[in-house]
Design a protein around this motif. Structure first.
Motif, PDB file in Angstrom:
ATOM      1  N   SER A 218       0.966  -1.206  -0.093  1.00 28.65           N
ATOM      2  CA  SER A 218       0.004   0.143   0.111  1.00 28.65           C
ATOM      3  C   SER A 218       0.666   1.284  -0.085  1.00 28.65           C
ATOM      4  O   SER A 218       1.881   1.115   0.657  1.00 28.65           O
ATOM      5  CB  SER A 218      -1.030  -0.134   1.406  1.00 28.65           C
ATOM      6  N   LYS A 219       0.491   2.376  -0.867  1.00 24.35           N
ATOM      7  CA  LYS A 219       1.525   3.366  -1.042  1.00 24.35           C
ATOM      8  C   LYS A 219       1.561   4.072   0.379  1.00 24.35           C
ATOM      9  O   LYS A 219       0.667   4.378   1.120  1.00 24.35           O
ATOM     10  CB  LYS A 219       0.721   4.287  -2.060  1.00 24.35           C
ATOM     11  N   ASP A 220       2.920   4.544   0.530  1.00 27.88           N
ATOM     12  CA  ASP A 220       3.360   5.292   1.697  1.00 27.88           C
ATOM     13  C   ASP A 220       3.136   4.528   2.981  1.00 27.88           C
ATOM     14  O   ASP A 220       2.993   5.259   4.145  1.00 27.88           O
ATOM     15  CB  ASP A 220       2.825   6.613   1.577  1.00 27.88           C
ATOM     16  N   SER A 221       2.778   3.078   2.936  1.00 29.99           N
ATOM     17  CA  SER A 221       2.403   2.643   4.123  1.00 29.99           C
ATOM     18  C   SER A 221       3.791   2.425   5.113  1.00 29.99           C
ATOM     19  O   SER A 221       4.792   2.321   4.580  1.00 29.99           O
ATOM     20  CB  SER A 221       2.033   1.258   4.134  1.00 29.99           C
ATOM     21  N   ALA A 222       3.506   2.218   6.546  1.00 24.90           N
ATOM     22  CA  ALA A 222       4.777   1.818   7.482  1.00 24.90           C
ATOM     23  C   ALA A 222       5.354   0.672   6.874  1.00 24.90           C
ATOM     24  O   ALA A 222       6.592   0.470   6.818  1.00 24.90           O
ATOM     25  CB  ALA A 222       4.047   1.626   8.786  1.00 24.90           C
ATOM     26  N   ALA A 223       4.413  -0.515   6.444  1.00 22.72           N
ATOM     27  CA  ALA A 223       5.264  -1.618   6.030  1.00 22.72           C
ATOM     28  C   ALA A 223       6.095  -1.344   4.618  1.00 22.72           C
ATOM     29  O   ALA A 223       7.021  -1.826   4.673  1.00 22.72           O
ATOM     30  CB  ALA A 223       4.110  -2.612   5.588  1.00 22.72           C
ATOM     31  N   GLU A 224       5.911  -0.516   3.817  1.00 26.14           N
ATOM     32  CA  GLU A 224       6.522  -0.114   2.652  1.00 26.14           C
ATOM     33  C   GLU A 224       7.555   0.488   2.991  1.00 26.14           C
ATOM     34  O   GLU A 224       8.873   0.173   2.648  1.00 26.14           O
ATOM     35  CB  GLU A 224       5.607   0.807   1.613  1.00 26.14           C
ATOM     36  N   LYS A 225       7.625   1.379   3.969  1.00 28.01           N
ATOM     37  CA  LYS A 225       8.845   2.352   4.430  1.00 28.01           C
ATOM     38  C   LYS A 225       9.884   1.300   5.092  1.00 28.01           C
ATOM     39  O   LYS A 225      11.093   1.294   4.887  1.00 28.01           O
ATOM     40  CB  LYS A 225       8.287   3.436   5.239  1.00 28.01           C
ATOM     41  N   ASN A 226       9.435   0.454   5.949  1.00 24.64           N
ATOM     42  CA  ASN A 226      10.298  -0.377   6.422  1.00 24.64           C
ATOM     43  C   ASN A 226      10.908  -1.452   5.675  1.00 24.64           C
ATOM     44  O   ASN A 226      12.079  -1.704   5.825  1.00 24.64           O
ATOM     45  CB  ASN A 226       9.402  -1.214   7.686  1.00 24.64           C
ATOM     46  N   PHE A 227       9.895  -1.776   4.606  1.00 23.39           N
ATOM     47  CA  PHE A 227      10.503  -2.682   3.680  1.00 23.39           C
ATOM     48  C   PHE A 227      11.791  -2.125   2.889  1.00 23.39           C
ATOM     49  O   PHE A 227      12.744  -2.634   2.611  1.00 23.39           O
ATOM     50  CB  PHE A 227       9.436  -3.226   2.812  1.00 23.39           C
ATOM     51  N   LEU A 228      11.564  -0.841   2.379  1.00 19.22           N
ATOM     52  CA  LEU A 228      12.544  -0.130   1.585  1.00 19.22           C
ATOM     53  C   LEU A 228      13.789   0.047   2.407  1.00 19.22           C
ATOM     54  O   LEU A 228      14.966   0.209   1.846  1.00 19.22           O
ATOM     55  CB  LEU A 228      11.975   1.045   1.017  1.00 19.22           C
ATOM     56  N   THR A 229      13.913   0.123   3.851  1.00 23.26           N
ATOM     57  CA  THR A 229      14.935   0.521   4.343  1.00 23.26           C
ATOM     58  C   THR A 229      15.902  -0.556   4.571  1.00 23.26           C
ATOM     59  O   THR A 229      17.235  -0.264   4.771  1.00 23.26           O
ATOM     60  CB  THR A 229      14.466   0.979   6.014  1.00 23.26           C
ATOM     61  N   LYS A 230      15.409  -1.756   4.134  1.00 20.99           N
ATOM     62  CA  LYS A 230      16.288  -2.964   4.150  1.00 20.99           C
ATOM     63  C   LYS A 230      17.312  -2.977   2.751  1.00 20.99           C
ATOM     64  O   LYS A 230      18.148  -3.943   2.664  1.00 20.99           O
ATOM     65  CB  LYS A 230      15.570  -4.175   4.147  1.00 20.99           C
TER      66      LYS A 230
END
Length: 384
Positions: A371-383
């Protein structure tokens, strides 16, 4: 059956003493049997079992592992002592035991007895042939067709006049799909018994089965060649598209396209009638640890078409209803580079797979969706 190699030889005096003892014990056993009158009480339980275990009254031979009556052991020693019997006598005794078990349909025990007789190597050609013949019959009733055939062939080397053995061998060949050999045996039998209807039918059945086998063999060979041709064409089309494939040997093979997802094993990449690639595709949702499958995704179709179709109705796991066609981001991962790349959903699958950074694994294109700009997306991209 008792192993004759464990028996001790007996002297003549010991044999006479044992025979005398057996006679005496039999007399005592009979004399001590309860004598009943009409007023007698019933005999104690177990008397009938004890009587049947006595070697002079038992109705069937002991099974391997059974506890033997002392008198039975003595009789066995007399019967199978190699120092007290000639090889022919020993082989004959084992044959008689085998015949007894065969008659009572104890085919496995019969095989054991015949085998012991064969191992004696008595030197009597007819007796050895008979033992092999009888053992082959026991194997046949147990449907041990290959073992039966071996015994038949050995028996025929000793006595080629055995018509029944030839018939049994021919049946074994039929059962094991050795149709040429079966036909050859049938012809030999019919030379002696031209009116044998069973053998005539067996030969006819073998001819039909042989034709079926040859036809099926040709079909399998043609199918194999066609499959190889199709696989080579498929690999050529994939190479022509410059799609990066995760290959074990740095050389694309059909094994590199094997699907690892159980739900898609029957939906491998293939070519349609116009030589367009059709792929199985996986959509991954790491936030909810679940996925969707598209079994057949033509390479010229737009990715957005399937995104719209999948998210037209909220999924059961999407309780917040935040996964909609206009509110999701799609990525692909290159595991070797350990990077993720955003995907333009307005591109075709073919265009996406031709991206210089796309690395296709296990014959299955896969996409990661958040989902766009979701916390799950942001946490995933930090990896990454």
């Amino acid at each position: 059956m008792e192993d004759k190699t464990t028996k001790k030889s007996m002297s003549e005096a010991e044999r006479l003493e044992l025979a005398k003892k057996l006679d005496k014990e039999l007399d005592e056993f009979i004399n001590n049997l309860p004598k009943r009158t009409q007023t007698d009480k019933p005999l104690e339980e177990g008397w009938q079992e004890e009587l049947e275990n006595h070697p002079f009254f038992m109705k069937k031979p002991p099974e391997p592992g059974d506890k033997l009556h002392p008198l039975y052991e003595g009789l066995q020693q007399l019967k199978y002592d190699p120092l007290e019997n000639t090889p022919v006598e020993l082989a004959t005794s084992y044959k008689e035991d085998g015949n007894f078990n065969f008659k009572h349909k104890n085919y496995r025990l019969a095989i054991l007895a015949y085998t012991e007789g064969i191992k004696v190597r008595c030197g009597d050609v007819d007796l050895e042939a008979s033992l092999l013949n009888n053992r082959s019959a026991a194997h046949f009733y147990l449907k041990n067709y290959r073992s039966c055939l071996r015994d038949c062939e050995s028996a025929l080397k000793l006595n080629r006049t055995y018509i029944k053995v030839k018939i049994r061998a021919a049946n074994c060949c039929f059962q094991t799909a050795q149709y040429d050999k079966c036909i050859e045996l049938c012809d030999t039998i019919l030379d002696s018994e031209p009116g044998n209807k069973d053998v005539v039918k067996l030969r006819q059945d073998s001819v039909h089965k042989k034709k079926d086998k040859e036809r099926n063999s040709r079909k399998k060979e043609l199918d194999f060649k066609r499959r190889l041709k199709e696989e080579e064409l498929l690999l050529t089309e994939i190479r022509n598209r410059n799609i990066n494939i995760d290959s074990k040997n740095n050389s694309l093979s059909i094994q590199d396209l094997e699907v690892h997802f159980p739900a898609l094993v029957e939906n491998k990449v293939h070519l349609d009638e116009e030589n367009n690639l059709v792929w199985p595709v996986v959509f991954l949702y790491p936030e909810y640890q679940t996925m969707d499958f598209v079994q057949s995704f033509p390479e010229n179709n737009l990715l957005i078409y399937y995104v719209n179709e999948i998210f037209s109705v909220p999924a059961e796991w999407d309780t917040e209803k935040k996964y909609t066609p206009d509110k999701v981001n799609v990525y692909f991962e290159n595991s070797k580079l350990q990077k993720v790349y955003p995907v333009d959903t307005q591109l075709t699958l073919k265009q996406i797979l031709q991206h210089e950074k796309y690395l296709l694994k296990a014959g299955t294109p896969s996409f990661i969706i958040f989902s766009k700009d979701s916390a799950a997306e942001k946490n995933f991209l930090t990896k990454y």
